[in-house]
Design a protein around this motif. Structure first.
Motif: not given
Lengths: 184, 107
Positions: A29-40
């Motif tokens: 499970x990954x919870x994060x800001x999906x729009x953030x570049x860091x997530x990508x």
């Protein structure tokens, strides 16, 4: 090391469709800001792609990323790889407001296969399976418990649920897939 | 059967996938308010025959709260919108006024 055992040890039933507990599966499970570049970037580092809303996309090494909610993803990989993938994601997201957890042992995965596989789930979920596209992740309920469903192959659906309700889900899938229970 | 479209994940789901959360757009009266205000906030709820604004949670799906406007008589759904608003969107209000000319407004 203790041996990893899936919820129902690969139990399988054959009716008008085949329902199988798919064995141990790596799930993170990954919870994060999906729009953030860091997530990508963090996902790309593990050979994963960022899915759009309600999508499940394939990455490298048979890994998948499914969209669970506007701030949550489910990473599916080999069971053995899950700790390393989770650690890798956590490392690259350590400066972000994010949460990574290996939930492999908290979940169960089932496959429903056959030409009439849809009908097994049509009886259990409030979902119009005629409009469920390949590559779509649909979170819903299966009878009384939460589940996530997607098309994992031609004439095959995958379902993930909590491990604690795996026995219940196998029960409803087995009854729903019995010979003579086809809808059409 | 009530069918709502979740504005967070975009999927149209029926009632059993959702959890109801009661009336929307309540103003909280907490510490420092009068007893009468607190009582109204705590217990008094609209029970209209007609347009009603409600909170719903997509419990079996994305898990997010959202708001919906619907008619309690015909169960017509006028629209759903994200929960991060203090009042209904203007276009939704215009749409409801067009469909229900005698409607007294959301407040």
């Amino acid at each position: 090391m203790s041996e990893a055992v899936s919820a129902l040890k690969g139990e399988s039933h054959v009716g008008f469709a085949t329902v199988t507990e798919a064995g141990v599966t790596g799930m993170i499970t990954l919870r994060a800001d999906l729009a953030a570049t860091a997530t990508r970037i963090a996902l790309a580092g593990q050979g994963l792609k960022l899915p759009g809303a309600r999508e499940i996309v394939a990455g490298d090494k048979g890994r998948f990323t499914g969209w669970m909610s506007p701030d949550e993803l489910l990473v599916i990989c080999a069971y053995e790889d899950a700790p390393a993938v989770a650690a890798g994601l956590a490392k690259s997201l350590h400066l972000e407001h994010a949460l990574v957890t290996n939930v492999s042992d908290a979940r169960a995965r089932f496959t429903i296969s056959g030409a009439k596989a849809d009908q097994v789930l049509t009886k259990l979920c409030p979902v119009d399976f005629a409009t469920l596209k390949a590559g779509e992740m649909r979170r819903t309920r299966a009878a009384q418990v939460a589940a996530a469903i997607w098309r994992s192959g031609p004439e095959e659906l995958s379902l993930v649920c909590f491990r604690s309700v795996a026995g219940y889900v196998m029960g409803i899938l087995e009854v729903s897939s019995r010979q003579g229970g086809e809808l059409f | 059967m009530l069918t709502l479209t979740c504005p967070c994940c975009g999927v149209t789901v029926e009632e059993t996938e959702l959890a109801p959360g009661g009336e929307a757009h309540l103003k909280r009266f907490g510490p420092g308010s009068t007893d009468a205000e607190f009582e109204t906030y705590m217990f008094a709820r609209k029970n209209p025959k007609g347009v009603h604004f409600e909170r719903w949670r997509h419990a079996y799906g994305c898990g997010k709260w959202f708001l919906a406007a619907r008619c309690t008589v015909s169960w017509e759904v006028f629209g759903t919108y994200p929960a991060q608003t203090t009042e209904p969107p203007a276009e939704l209000i215009a749409k409801i006024k067009e469909k229900r000319p005698g409607w007294e407004g959301w407040k």
